[in-house]
Design a protein around this motif. Sequence first.
Motif, PDB file in Angstrom:
ATOM      1  N   SER A  88      39.088  73.837  79.100  1.00 57.66           N
ATOM      2  CA  SER A  88      40.952  74.149  79.599  1.00 57.66           C
ATOM      3  C   SER A  88      41.110  73.714  77.650  1.00 57.66           C
ATOM      4  O   SER A  88      42.347  73.858  77.208  1.00 57.66           O
ATOM      5  N   LYS A  89      40.458  73.119  76.939  1.00 55.81           N
ATOM      6  CA  LYS A  89      40.357  72.608  75.307  1.00 55.81           C
ATOM      7  C   LYS A  89      39.779  74.051  74.434  1.00 55.81           C
ATOM      8  O   LYS A  89      40.385  74.311  73.310  1.00 55.81           O
ATOM      9  N   ILE A  90      39.988  75.196  74.742  1.00 53.41           N
ATOM     10  CA  ILE A  90      38.701  75.817  74.033  1.00 53.41           C
ATOM     11  C   ILE A  90      39.800  76.971  74.871  1.00 53.41           C
ATOM     12  O   ILE A  90      39.686  77.381  75.929  1.00 53.41           O
ATOM     13  N   LYS A  91      40.217  78.497  73.953  1.00 53.58           N
ATOM     14  CA  LYS A  91      40.707  79.734  74.179  1.00 53.58           C
ATOM     15  C   LYS A  91      39.326  80.508  74.830  1.00 53.58           C
ATOM     16  O   LYS A  91      40.106  81.415  75.764  1.00 53.58           O
ATOM     17  N   GLY A  92      38.418  80.455  74.353  1.00 52.02           N
ATOM     18  CA  GLY A  92      37.250  81.451  75.222  1.00 52.02           C
ATOM     19  C   GLY A  92      37.034  81.351  76.486  1.00 52.02           C
ATOM     20  O   GLY A  92      36.689  80.330  77.128  1.00 52.02           O
ATOM     21  N   LYS A  93      35.367  81.313  75.929  1.00 49.36           N
ATOM     22  CA  LYS A  93      34.586  80.964  77.388  1.00 49.36           C
ATOM     23  C   LYS A  93      33.477  79.993  77.320  1.00 49.36           C
ATOM     24  O   LYS A  93      32.679  79.897  75.267  1.00 49.36           O
ATOM     25  N   LEU A  94      32.281  79.662  77.952  1.00 56.15           N
ATOM     26  CA  LEU A  94      31.676  78.485  78.524  1.00 56.15           C
ATOM     27  C   LEU A  94      29.999  79.633  78.456  1.00 56.15           C
ATOM     28  O   LEU A  94      30.582  79.564  79.328  1.00 56.15           O
ATOM     29  N   PHE A  95      29.525  79.607  77.364  1.00 53.85           N
ATOM     30  CA  PHE A  95      28.284  80.141  77.504  1.00 53.85           C
ATOM     31  C   PHE A  95      27.028  78.465  78.107  1.00 53.85           C
ATOM     32  O   PHE A  95      27.133  77.548  77.593  1.00 53.85           O
ATOM     33  N   GLN A  96      25.815  79.466  78.863  1.00 55.32           N
ATOM     34  CA  GLN A  96      24.825  78.269  78.765  1.00 55.32           C
ATOM     35  C   GLN A  96      23.421  79.479  79.277  1.00 55.32           C
ATOM     36  O   GLN A  96      23.519  80.863  79.357  1.00 55.32           O
ATOM     37  N   PHE A  97      22.365  78.942  79.307  1.00 49.48           N
ATOM     38  CA  PHE A  97      20.988  79.425  79.689  1.00 49.48           C
ATOM     39  C   PHE A  97      20.873  79.539  80.650  1.00 49.48           C
ATOM     40  O   PHE A  97      21.377  77.690  81.169  1.00 49.48           O
ATOM     41  N   TYR A  98      20.408  79.676  81.634  1.00 55.08           N
ATOM     42  CA  TYR A  98      20.128  79.318  83.060  1.00 55.08           C
ATOM     43  C   TYR A  98      18.913  80.415  83.365  1.00 55.08           C
ATOM     44  O   TYR A  98      18.509  81.390  82.976  1.00 55.08           O
ATOM     45  N   ASP A  99      18.150  80.125  84.349  1.00 55.09           N
ATOM     46  CA  ASP A  99      16.770  80.598  84.765  1.00 55.09           C
ATOM     47  C   ASP A  99      16.785  80.998  86.330  1.00 55.09           C
ATOM     48  O   ASP A  99      17.255  82.344  86.680  1.00 55.09           O
TER      49      ASP A  99
END
Length: 332
Positions: A88-99
Amino acid sequence: MKKIKLGVLCVDVKDKSNIFSFTSNCAFHILNELKKYDDIEIVKHYVSSTSDTKELWLKDFSKVNHLFGINLRQWSYYPSDKVAIIKSKIKGKLFQFYDSGSRREPTDINFSFLDQGIIKNKTYEDVYVGWSADPDTFYINKLKDDKTLNILIDHSHFSANKTEGYEMSDEIATQCNRFANSTQMLEIFNRNNNTTFTSVKVRRLVSGGIEDLDLTNKVNLDYSHTSVGQQHLADEYAKAHIFIATHKESLGMCILESAMSGCFVISPKGFIKEHQVLQHVNNYTFKTTIEWQNIVDAIMPIENRNKVVHWSWKRSVNIMYNTIKRYDNEIN
């Protein structure tokens, strides 16, 4: 030039000499490749396992448009309600690594080593980047006309409690020892590969190091995740003509790194995912027994490397960059 304002979460790896794990390997290479793009601005590097990330949801993200958790499954380490606050605090996206796990955190985009296929009713995007290795780190230090055939065996699985058919360290070590002591088997191998080896040397990864195979000591199946440094491992791959996977969690990364070092890869059938990594390297699979007499054209260090050298961090991070840029364009 409009900058993509990115916050990253990962361990702090100063240089290649500090790469001792899967996590530090990913953090170093991804972060350094991202910094090469002129329109990427790393606004903040939140260092894992420090006060930077202890209560991340309380931070001020007014200058950050997107957050990238470079550590594997980064957002699984935060309660879902706290992740919601961060989102809710960022304009864009949450990215992460996944396997390849089945659990899905409340993230937006997963950059995955493995091709997950189509999952219905998902609220996130999977972006397949494939396995990666550094062609500047992994090199060749062997020749086809060497006199000693060098074999490197992967470490055992990290859990001593394994189901049958999951771990083959004992069987593989025994078979390699038998091959190393059979003049007849080596002669057949030489004929099939147009080589002139006069001896076989077998080494294996163990907790905290690499050692010559000695069957007077039982293979230590209780691998403790104590790794060797990446450069030490690269030097071993460089000398080895053959690399052998031993368990079903032998990473695609080690298959790729060894192949990039000119190794021929051997693995038990079904242990390494065929379409995601094995099909891209020169390899041989077996069910229960390594049929050394059936291995043909394996000792081709330059050819083995050339087949995979394009699977670099530069290639993978470029896919990440284009994805981040696509989403950044949506908020501007």
